[in-house]
Design a protein around this motif. Structure first.
Motif, PDB file in Angstrom:
ATOM      1  N   UNK A 183      57.163   6.708   4.425  1.00 43.75           N
ATOM      2  CA  UNK A 183      57.293   8.124   4.720  1.00 43.75           C
ATOM      3  C   UNK A 183      57.036   8.933   3.445  1.00 43.75           C
ATOM      4  N   UNK A 184      56.717  10.224   3.546  1.00 39.74           N
ATOM      5  CA  UNK A 184      56.275  10.877   4.775  1.00 39.74           C
ATOM      6  C   UNK A 184      54.942  10.300   5.239  1.00 39.74           C
ATOM      7  N   UNK A 185      54.668  10.424   6.514  1.00 44.19           N
ATOM      8  CA  UNK A 185      53.501   9.785   7.121  1.00 44.19           C
ATOM      9  C   UNK A 185      52.216  10.146   6.377  1.00 44.19           C
ATOM     10  N   UNK A 186      52.091  11.406   5.970  1.00 43.47           N
ATOM     11  CA  UNK A 186      50.895  11.872   5.273  1.00 43.47           C
ATOM     12  C   UNK A 186      51.232  13.174   4.561  1.00 43.47           C
ATOM     13  N   UNK A 187      50.246  13.801   3.948  1.00 44.80           N
ATOM     14  CA  UNK A 187      50.467  15.072   3.266  1.00 44.80           C
ATOM     15  C   UNK A 187      50.783  16.204   4.229  1.00 44.80           C
ATOM     16  N   UNK A 188      50.328  16.071   5.476  1.00 46.78           N
ATOM     17  CA  UNK A 188      50.463  17.170   6.431  1.00 46.78           C
ATOM     18  C   UNK A 188      50.376  16.647   7.849  1.00 46.78           C
ATOM     19  N   UNK A 189      50.709  17.533   8.789  1.00 45.66           N
ATOM     20  CA  UNK A 189      50.579  17.199  10.213  1.00 45.66           C
ATOM     21  C   UNK A 189      49.127  16.913  10.576  1.00 45.66           C
ATOM     22  N   UNK A 190      48.201  17.667   9.993  1.00 44.43           N
ATOM     23  CA  UNK A 190      46.774  17.456  10.295  1.00 44.43           C
ATOM     24  C   UNK A 190      46.330  16.068   9.872  1.00 44.43           C
ATOM     25  N   UNK A 191      46.777  15.618   8.710  1.00 44.81           N
ATOM     26  CA  UNK A 191      46.450  14.258   8.283  1.00 44.81           C
ATOM     27  C   UNK A 191      47.144  13.220   9.165  1.00 44.81           C
ATOM     28  N   UNK A 192      48.377  13.485   9.548  1.00 47.73           N
ATOM     29  CA  UNK A 192      49.114  12.555  10.408  1.00 47.73           C
ATOM     30  C   UNK A 192      48.409  12.385  11.751  1.00 47.73           C
ATOM     31  N   UNK A 193      47.809  13.471  12.257  1.00 44.90           N
ATOM     32  CA  UNK A 193      47.049  13.382  13.513  1.00 44.90           C
ATOM     33  C   UNK A 193      45.856  12.442  13.360  1.00 44.90           C
ATOM     34  N   UNK A 194      45.210  12.465  12.206  1.00 45.61           N
ATOM     35  CA  UNK A 194      44.068  11.579  11.965  1.00 45.61           C
ATOM     36  C   UNK A 194      44.515  10.121  11.934  1.00 45.61           C
ATOM     37  N   UNK A 195      45.696   9.864  11.380  1.00 42.57           N
ATOM     38  CA  UNK A 195      46.229   8.500  11.369  1.00 42.57           C
ATOM     39  C   UNK A 195      46.520   8.034  12.793  1.00 42.57           C
ATOM     40  N   UNK A 196      47.148   8.893  13.584  1.00 48.26           N
ATOM     41  CA  UNK A 196      47.464   8.543  14.976  1.00 48.26           C
ATOM     42  C   UNK A 196      46.191   8.251  15.764  1.00 48.26           C
ATOM     43  N   UNK A 197      45.149   9.057  15.553  1.00 47.12           N
ATOM     44  CA  UNK A 197      43.866   8.830  16.233  1.00 47.12           C
ATOM     45  C   UNK A 197      43.256   7.501  15.801  1.00 47.12           C
ATOM     46  N   UNK A 198      43.405   7.143  14.534  1.00 45.77           N
ATOM     47  CA  UNK A 198      42.840   5.889  14.038  1.00 45.77           C
ATOM     48  C   UNK A 198      43.562   4.682  14.632  1.00 45.77           C
TER      49      UNK A 198
END
Length: 330
Positions: A100-115
């Motif tokens: 944690x945190x998952x990424x620098x931001x929610x936008x980056x976290x969305x890219x991880x979830x998509x991957x």
């Protein structure tokens, strides 16, 4: 050749967290093998491997990811590289246990979830407090409705400019937004917000605001936020890292119609207060505090149990954090 009967780990980022909280657990648990570590500093990577009896070490993530014997990666680098390393690991066909945190931001976290969906791999977030005894007890008390209907939770993290709650590091990267995503809030709040989501489920709305009051560093040092959960429970939190030593506090109180539950996110005592009577439940954590969570992650990676903290759950925490800090999540 990858193993299917055990989880063979490679660690990217063998620094302070991997030294005690997590790293040794990969060697202690059944069906788990720590095969290699990577750190860009060659001397430090070699030193970690030597001290912890790890067979291989690398100073390049690509070389580690090419190792076909490894089937799972623990990413324990600062947040600025979480997106890059996670996607590269998923592309390489590895499962990922992500700090944690998952990424620098929610936008980056969305890219991880998509991957995760794109590469059909498994990913678990290292929100390890979910499976520490004290917080399992708090959740059990909540689920048994011993304090009646839950009304709201109150989080207060009030700390001086130099807080003992923040892990030591060679450089104070935790207040460099380009590396951490923000200030100390981004280092500590993921655990606290995740526990609220773990206790109370999906949320409806969240609001918040943050500021840099002391100007000791560029990142914001105070954050306030409120959450309304779908089940009707509300939560409010304040994270202040510029207050006097005398004001120091770190607590969570969950209020119900018949009583309340109190605990510290960094403690080992849960208090149940009912009719002006206090009952204490005491626990003792092992030094490798992530071990229970890693054990569940191993079970998930081997197909024996469900995901103990999914990318979607991590995404919800990342979104709430950005909202609290006034960052657009559209």
């Amino acid at each position: 050749m990858q193993h299917t009967s055990k989880v063979v780990w490679g660690i990217i980022g063998c620094g302070d967290v991997a030294e005690v909280k997590s790293g040794p657990a990969f060697q202690k648990l059944n069906h788990s093998e720590l095969h290699a570590v990577m750190r860009r500093n060659t001397e430090k990577a070699q030193d970690f491997a030597s001290r912890h009896q790890v067979p291989k070490w690398y100073n390049n993530a690509d070389e580690l990811l090419k190792n076909e014997y490894i089937n799972s990666i623990y990413i324990a680098t600062p947040p600025s590289t979480h997106l890059e390393y996670t996607i590269r690991a998923l592309e390489a066909g590895k499962n990922v246990y992500l700090e944690k945190p998952m990424a620098l931001s929610y936008k980056q976290a969305k890219k991880i979830t998509a991957a995760v969906e794109k590469y059909n791999s498994k990913l678990t977030l290292a929100h390890y407090r979910r499976h520490l005894p004290a917080f399992l007890k708090a959740r059990q008390l909540l689920n048994s409705e011993v304090i009646g209907e839950v009304r709201f939770a109150d989080i207060q993290v009030l700390q001086p400019i130099k807080s003992a709650l923040v892990a030591d590091s060679e450089t104070n990267w935790r207040v460099d937004s380009a590396i951490s995503g923000g200030g100390y809030f981004h280092d500590l709040a993921p655990h606290q917000i995740d526990l609220m989501c773990y206790f109370f489920g999906p949320y409806d709305t969240a609001h918040g605001f943050s500021a840099g009051q002391d100007n000791t560093y560029k990142a914001d040092d105070i954050v306030n936020g409120i959450i309304s959960f779908q089940n009707g429970v509300q939560c409010r939190g304040v994270w202040c890292f510029n207050t006097a030593e005398e004001n120091k506090k770190e607590s969570c109180i969950i209020y119900g119609s018949k009583g309340r539950i109190e605990f510290s996110f960094f403690g080992d005592v849960v208090k149940l207060i009912m009719e002006n009577k206090t009952e204490e439940f005491r626990f003792k954590n092992i030094p490798q505090v992530q071990q229970p969570m890693i054990a569940r992650t191993i079970g998930y990676f081997l197909g024996k149990e469900s995901n103990p903290c999914s990318s979607d759950e991590g995404l919800q925490v990342a979104k709430i954090m950005d909202i609290f800090c006034g960052i657009s999540v559209s």
